[in-house]
Design a protein around this motif. Structure first.
Motif, PDB file in Angstrom:
ATOM      1  N   ILE A   9       0.818  -1.223   0.000  1.00 36.75           N
ATOM      2  CA  ILE A   9       0.000   0.000   0.000  1.00 36.75           C
ATOM      3  C   ILE A   9       0.847   1.266   0.000  1.00 36.75           C
ATOM      4  O   ILE A   9       0.308   2.369  -0.003  1.00 36.75           O
ATOM      5  CB  ILE A   9      -0.974   0.020   1.201  1.00 36.75           C
ATOM      6  N   GLY A  10       2.177   1.116   0.039  1.00 35.15           N
ATOM      7  CA  GLY A  10       3.055   2.278   0.024  1.00 35.15           C
ATOM      8  C   GLY A  10       3.422   2.743   1.424  1.00 35.15           C
ATOM      9  O   GLY A  10       2.727   2.437   2.397  1.00 35.15           O
ATOM     10  N   GLN A  24       3.482   5.856   2.724  1.00 32.83           N
ATOM     11  CA  GLN A  24       2.596   6.844   3.336  1.00 32.83           C
ATOM     12  C   GLN A  24       1.322   6.211   3.885  1.00 32.83           C
ATOM     13  O   GLN A  24       0.871   6.527   4.993  1.00 32.83           O
ATOM     14  CB  GLN A  24       2.237   7.937   2.318  1.00 32.83           C
ATOM     15  N   ASN A  25       0.735   5.302   3.141  1.00 32.89           N
ATOM     16  CA  ASN A  25      -0.475   4.629   3.617  1.00 32.89           C
ATOM     17  C   ASN A  25      -0.180   3.727   4.812  1.00 32.89           C
ATOM     18  O   ASN A  25      -1.042   3.554   5.692  1.00 32.89           O
ATOM     19  CB  ASN A  25      -1.101   3.810   2.486  1.00 32.89           C
ATOM     20  N   THR A  26       1.021   3.172   4.849  1.00 38.78           N
ATOM     21  CA  THR A  26       1.423   2.383   6.015  1.00 38.78           C
ATOM     22  C   THR A  26       1.502   3.268   7.244  1.00 38.78           C
ATOM     23  O   THR A  26       1.097   2.871   8.344  1.00 38.78           O
ATOM     24  CB  THR A  26       2.790   1.710   5.763  1.00 38.78           C
ATOM     25  N   LYS A  27       2.002   4.478   7.061  1.00 41.42           N
ATOM     26  CA  LYS A  27       2.048   5.428   8.180  1.00 41.42           C
ATOM     27  C   LYS A  27       0.640   5.805   8.625  1.00 41.42           C
ATOM     28  O   LYS A  27       0.376   5.904   9.833  1.00 41.42           O
ATOM     29  CB  LYS A  27       2.820   6.679   7.773  1.00 41.42           C
ATOM     30  N   TYR A  28      -0.271   6.003   7.680  1.00 41.51           N
ATOM     31  CA  TYR A  28      -1.657   6.305   8.037  1.00 41.51           C
ATOM     32  C   TYR A  28      -2.258   5.184   8.865  1.00 41.51           C
ATOM     33  O   TYR A  28      -2.984   5.423   9.849  1.00 41.51           O
ATOM     34  CB  TYR A  28      -2.498   6.523   6.778  1.00 41.51           C
ATOM     35  N   LEU A  29      -1.974   3.939   8.463  1.00 44.19           N
ATOM     36  CA  LEU A  29      -2.468   2.786   9.210  1.00 44.19           C
ATOM     37  C   LEU A  29      -1.913   2.798  10.628  1.00 44.19           C
ATOM     38  O   LEU A  29      -2.648   2.549  11.597  1.00 44.19           O
ATOM     39  CB  LEU A  29      -2.074   1.493   8.492  1.00 44.19           C
TER      40      LEU A  29
END
Length: 253
Positions: A175-176, A178-183
């Protein structure tokens, strides 16, 4: 070698540090539940330290020495439990040890760490069991959820660190970054929200401050960061709730 280099070699890279931080997180929840006992803290540290050494030195020339050390630690831990706790605690501890072996054992054809995406949740699950089941008379769902969400979030930066070397699919790869950080943000926020509802004020305040620092460290996580960013700073997040609780008591009195 510089003092930091020595500390990194013998304190951080030895798996001592992550074991200590995991133990302090458990102590934090034991204090909140008024169930703290020093023998329990020692047992948890020995279990974490033995488990991380086992994982690190598999398929190396030192493994047989580590295996012997693990066997000795296991016997000591079992005797420790028998004389300081009860048979139920012994069963709980044995279950957690078996779960640790299932996570990463080279003699298993398909161990948990090789299953895409499951690793982060499994680590959070095992640490949560230690905090909410092993150390308490009965299973505590709020502490389990807080621990599970928080620890799972802390594993994600390590996936970001290893995204170019991991041979399995991880969240950053799928998921990339940035999306991992959002998670990770969502997981930490959820854990913080639960702590506000279910932990006493000094403990929820300590966890809230920890969450802020964890957000910052997640934000700056990158695969180009130095190893110490993850093995020291991110690992330290597990011990921060305990540290801030001690600071709260110090300034209160």
């Amino acid at each position: 070698m510089s003092p930091f280099g020595l500390a990194k070699k013998y304190f951080i890279n030895s798996q001592f540090y992550v074991s200590l931080m995991g133990t302090l997180l458990s102590v934090f929840f034991m204090l909140e539940q008024n169930t703290f006992r020093f023998p329990s803290a020692v047992l948890i540290f020995i279990t974490y330290f033995s488990g991380y050494l086992y994982t690190k030195y598999q398929q190396t020339e030192h493994f047989y020495k580590i295996f012997i050390l693990n066997v000795i630690s296991g016997v000591i831990s079992a005797v420790f439990i028998i004389f300081n706790h009860n048979e139920i605690r012994l069963v709980k501890w044995a279950v957690i040890v078996i779960l640790g072996l299932l996570y990463n054992s080279f003699f298993l054809e398909n161990y948990i760490r090789k299953i895409p995406l499951l690793k982060v949740f499994y680590v959070g699950f095992v640490w949560a069991l230690v905090n909410s089941w092993l150390t308490l008379p009965t299973f505590n769902i709020p502490i389990f959820l807080i621990s599970f969400l928080f620890v799972t979030a802390l594993v994600l930066p390590f996936d970001i660190r290893d995204m170019h070397s991991d041979n399995i699919k991880t969240f950053p790869k799928m998921i990339g970054v940035q999306n991992t950080k959002y998670l990770a943000y969502i997981l930490v926020f959820s854990a913080c929200l639960l702590s506000a509802f279910y932990l006493d004020f000094p403990f929820s305040l300590s966890f809230f401050i920890t969450s802020i620092i964890t957000f910052i460290l997640i934000y700056f996580s990158d695969s180009t960061n130095r190893e110490s960013y993850f093995s020291f700073w991110v690992e330290t997040c597990s011990g921060l709730p305990f540290l801030f609780y001690i600071l709260y008591l110090y300034f209160k009195f």
